[in-house]
Design a protein around this motif. Sequence first.
Motif, PDB file in Angstrom:
ATOM      1  N   GLY A 268       0.826  -1.216   0.000  1.00  0.00           N
ATOM      2  CA  GLY A 268       0.000   0.000   0.000  1.00  0.00           C
ATOM      3  C   GLY A 268       0.856   1.260   0.000  1.00  0.00           C
ATOM      4  O   GLY A 268       0.439   2.308  -0.459  1.00  0.00           O
ATOM      5  N   GLY A 269       2.066   1.128   0.550  1.00  0.00           N
ATOM      6  CA  GLY A 269       3.012   2.244   0.544  1.00  0.00           C
ATOM      7  C   GLY A 269       2.836   3.234   1.675  1.00  0.00           C
ATOM      8  O   GLY A 269       3.625   4.161   1.818  1.00  0.00           O
ATOM      9  N   SER A 270       1.807   3.048   2.492  1.00  0.00           N
ATOM     10  CA  SER A 270       1.529   4.074   3.509  1.00  0.00           C
ATOM     11  C   SER A 270       2.649   4.159   4.540  1.00  0.00           C
ATOM     12  O   SER A 270       2.918   5.233   5.080  1.00  0.00           O
ATOM     13  CB  SER A 270       0.184   3.820   4.183  1.00  0.00           C
ATOM     14  N   ASP A 271       3.299   3.062   4.816  1.00  0.00           N
ATOM     15  CA  ASP A 271       4.434   3.103   5.739  1.00  0.00           C
ATOM     16  C   ASP A 271       5.739   3.339   4.973  1.00  0.00           C
ATOM     17  O   ASP A 271       6.590   4.115   5.392  1.00  0.00           O
ATOM     18  CB  ASP A 271       4.515   1.790   6.521  1.00  0.00           C
ATOM     19  N   LEU A 272       5.867   2.689   3.813  1.00  0.00           N
ATOM     20  CA  LEU A 272       7.115   2.764   3.050  1.00  0.00           C
ATOM     21  C   LEU A 272       7.472   4.208   2.684  1.00  0.00           C
ATOM     22  O   LEU A 272       8.619   4.629   2.854  1.00  0.00           O
ATOM     23  CB  LEU A 272       6.983   1.921   1.765  1.00  0.00           C
ATOM     24  N   LEU A 273       6.496   4.958   2.186  1.00  0.00           N
ATOM     25  CA  LEU A 273       6.798   6.325   1.753  1.00  0.00           C
ATOM     26  C   LEU A 273       7.295   7.169   2.915  1.00  0.00           C
ATOM     27  O   LEU A 273       8.221   7.971   2.764  1.00  0.00           O
ATOM     28  CB  LEU A 273       5.567   6.970   1.106  1.00  0.00           C
ATOM     29  N   GLY A 274       6.684   6.977   4.091  1.00  0.00           N
ATOM     30  CA  GLY A 274       7.148   7.703   5.270  1.00  0.00           C
ATOM     31  C   GLY A 274       8.591   7.326   5.606  1.00  0.00           C
ATOM     32  O   GLY A 274       9.417   8.189   5.902  1.00  0.00           O
ATOM     33  N   CYS A 275       8.872   6.044   5.537  1.00  0.00           N
ATOM     34  CA  CYS A 275      10.237   5.594   5.843  1.00  0.00           C
ATOM     35  C   CYS A 275      11.243   6.159   4.835  1.00  0.00           C
ATOM     36  O   CYS A 275      12.362   6.522   5.192  1.00  0.00           O
ATOM     37  CB  CYS A 275      10.302   4.064   5.819  1.00  0.00           C
ATOM     38  N   MET A 276      10.832   6.217   3.576  1.00  0.00           N
ATOM     39  CA  MET A 276      11.746   6.752   2.554  1.00  0.00           C
ATOM     40  C   MET A 276      11.938   8.253   2.745  1.00  0.00           C
ATOM     41  O   MET A 276      13.037   8.784   2.618  1.00  0.00           O
ATOM     42  CB  MET A 276      11.202   6.446   1.160  1.00  0.00           C
ATOM     43  N   ARG A 277      10.849   8.934   3.048  1.00  0.00           N
ATOM     44  CA  ARG A 277      10.946  10.383   3.241  1.00  0.00           C
ATOM     45  C   ARG A 277      11.873  10.696   4.416  1.00  0.00           C
ATOM     46  O   ARG A 277      12.616  11.673   4.408  1.00  0.00           O
ATOM     47  CB  ARG A 277       9.560  10.949   3.509  1.00  0.00           C
TER      48      ARG A 277
END
Lengths: 328, 772
Positions: A29-38
């Motif tokens: 879903g990316g909801s956690d991944l994008l935060g981690c990448m940011r």
Amino acid sequence: MLPDFSYIQPETVKEAVDALTDDAVVCAGGSDLLGCMREGIITPARVVSLEALDQLKGITKTPEGGLAIGAMTTIADIAKNPLVNSMYPGLAQGARQVASPQLRNQGTIGGNLCQKPRCWYYRGEFDCLRKGGKLCYARRGQHQFHAIFGHDNLCYITHPSDTAPPLVSLNARVLVKGPEKNRTIPVAQLHVAPSFNPRAETVLEPKEIITRVVLPPVSENLKSSYRKVRARRAWDFALAGVALALEMDGDTVLDARVVLSGAAPIPWRSSAVEKTIIGHQLNRQTIAAAAAAVTKNAEPLEKNTYKTYLFEGMIEEELARFTPRDQE
Amino acid sequence: MAEQKNSYYTQGLSVPETPAPGEEPAFWKQTHVVGKRLPRVDAYERVSGAAVYPSDITLPNMIYGAVLRCPHPHANVTKVDVSRAKKMPGVRAVITGQTPEAKKLKWKYNDYSGPLFDTHCRFEGEAVAAVAADTHFQAWDAVRAIDVAYEVLPFVADHNKALSDDAPDIHDSGNLVGTDEYERGDVARGFDAADVVLEQEYHTQSELHTPMELHGCVAGWDKDRLTLWESTQGVYAVQSEIAEILNLPLSKVRVIGHYMGGGFGSKLKPGKYTVLAALLARQSGRPVKLILTREETYLCTGNRPASTMHLKAGVKKDGTLTACDFTCTGPSGAYPAGGTALVDWQIRDLYACDNVRCASKDVYINAGPARPFRAPGHPQASWALEQMMDDLADKIGMDPVALRLKNIPEISQGRNQPYTTTGLKQCIEKGAEQFGWKKAVERAKAHNQTDTHIKRGVGMGACVWFVGGGGPPSTVIIKLFRDGSVNLNMGASDIGTGTKTVMAMVAAEELGVAPEVIQIEHADTETTQYATPSGGSKTVPTESPTVRNAAIAVKRQLLEMASEDLNVPASDLDYEGAQIISRNDKNKRIKVTDVSRLKKRGVVVGVGYRGPNPPKKSVNPFAAQFCELAVNTKTGEMQILRFLSANDSGRVLDRLTYDNQVFGGIVMGIGFGMTEFRQLDARQTGRLCNRNWHDYKLPTALDVPVDMESLPIEIDDPEANNTGTKGLGEPVTIPTAAAIANALFMATGIRFTRAPVNPIEMRRHLTAKKEG
């Protein structure tokens, strides 16, 4: 600000696995991944999205009479699915208590199981043990939200998932696809204790993808639930939570699996509580004993001893829900 | 031009009498528009996304700025090497403390002035360098490519340790910003006269400003003229500070702030980011957009400072307060910023008490400087005072409402002069009645006798707000076009409270036109009139009388013009709906839109000014709030079931935006009382732990009761100003947290002296209580 990366959206699971180079990450879903990448916690050169893999979406009955949930099924779909609600209310309740409506629409069950911890030292600009540093800052620092069990005196994160505890309590397994072989892992063995590896959250190999979550058939006697206490009433992770799966014969507990959230770096199975209630009538005495048992072996830090009492109160309240109303 | 159907009311709606030249307008007895529930005049723009906020601005050739910030709470910058950053793709400007344009510039915090880039960094987030590049990404890449070396210094993060011997000095002068003392009567004698004396220490946490729109601006130069699109509460305040810092004439600084997404006090002034954007724009020759990230705003755009308070109070058996002795220590942060500003005002002014002593100590810590935060100081002292009032009431066996009613002051004791009006008594009395206080107390107490671990409580608190009367200066221009439509020009910002709507209603009321034909032009230093920033709950009492004066100026001119058409003196004329008629000869009448000179000129321009406030009187709003809640005594979870706020803010102009302010204030008060806190890693690094919206916990929809009630207590206040209005935005959030704490006490028997009370705090205290 996101770093540069390439983005791949494969159309088959095999393509997805093949696309997983050493510097790649999976995006569900990316909801956690994008935060981690940011936040620079993960800096992949390649993001492999599973978005196009329709075969990983949806909930179906298994030939055995259980349910198979595709890893890309959204949390919202699980929360409202009638089969999940009737067969595994604990899972449905867990799904309903995840984050916020927007995040439940975007987040997936596969992603939810593979979340990164929410520890503010891990998420912040602290060179912590889990990110390759030498020190767990939570230990001496601000740890009111942190673990009281299973931290091995190494890393004090709590596992953030609200679906993993019910899945563990329901004896669910995940099907995993790797470059060479497929394998099946009980959800109870999916997550990793700090003493085993303080820098990993799951036992998945870098190129493995969870494809399905499989739940076994349920007996008529199975009662399940999930309860979560949080610092605010929505969009928050657990201060303390408990997934119950009780095999009941009348008011007697035949078998029990009790799994805590907000407690430990992994979904924490409380065998102390289970032992106290298995084979007993679920009456006031049993419940009081079970509540007292949950704090056994707790190793709280200076600022989170409240959690032991919170778990105690919550277990008491939750178990009481399974006692017949007219009793006493 | 054809007569527009709605421009003028044709049903003969009465328009207020036009005062003769030099006379003050009469107080509105009955109103036709004012007081109604009118949706915002810009609701469509706001909801559809058509409204352009500074964050939405894009200009041709615009580039993006980013700021390198010190990652340590206390450090000396020993090296800043930008050579690599300068060569990065897209980079068009880099400024540091060594850049000639920046080197001579000063940045101020209250009366403190230091270099724009100080090599001595006193808080995490202090600016070290800034860059501008073609894209956001390039700007941030360049920031990361700047090579900085720091000498990390010992820090102090706890205001209670700031003055200890082993705390490092943040400034050469030490860590004391200043002290403030106040005394009236004789406190010692007051305590001697008391039947009951109680004392208690209270703590409140630091809250971080979280407006929806981030802080920032777009800056562009046109030769020697600077234009700023800034998210601000006051365009003229930004203009004057930036002109001073950059040494520009005021006429060469244009600030535009038509829409802005909230400020709560943190956008009363420009930020250092505004100066940086202007410098980057000048160096690059391009407009520069510099909008901070949420993490940056949490570090450096302000906070409500924490407080450690001690309150000792005495009361007689009959409920008479005999003495209050209050002390407070609070942190400004790393620079002077009002760490204890206004914190003792509730103690000085709210309840009648002859003997009062207050002392506060403002200290430096290594954290971001405070900024005004909706009712600065007030919710902190309310947390202490309102809980103390309940404890005193309990000790003398009196109802908390009754104790407060026993101590209603007749004058403003803090200023030793009368209020124009005080609705404190009515707020408490009528609020309690509407809330069903007595029954609610009985119900909760009866419920708590039953065998349940879900306990119930009700609680209340009252307040006065320090200002809220507004005042000069303010200038407003109203243009009435020949078709009867109206343009209203004012400098004030609408910070989300509905200022534009309310002012349209005032103009509509006075002119008799429909609010829909009024076009508002506002918040632009080039095209609109001087206004002070929207803050201190003063925009309505400041601007609405001015709008009314401007409308009257229009009407007076129209009467003069009509006297030529009707051949009667203007003094004989007045309005009757959309017509001007002779008082002596009702047959002599003319439609406003038929007045010859109006048709010929095309427009009538009326200028209004804000007159002075009444001498030697205080204009203050009052409030009382009541809440009911439930506590799960096993888990520590709490649920607020309902809230009622009774507010004396003078006349209600728009009941819809009024109620929304009340509900917003309650929500914010719930954040202060239950969910929000800044967490510094005080024992290790001194850095901010919670810099995102998961870790910094704003209340969600589920933390707020569905059942919220707004009860306006409208008391005619013709002395305050010609609209009879007082401020509302701040009193609505002052007693909220204290009312919650008092309800929690009834539910649990626990006095929560430390805010916020979240389930963690609740569960800790439940255990402590059980273990005795």
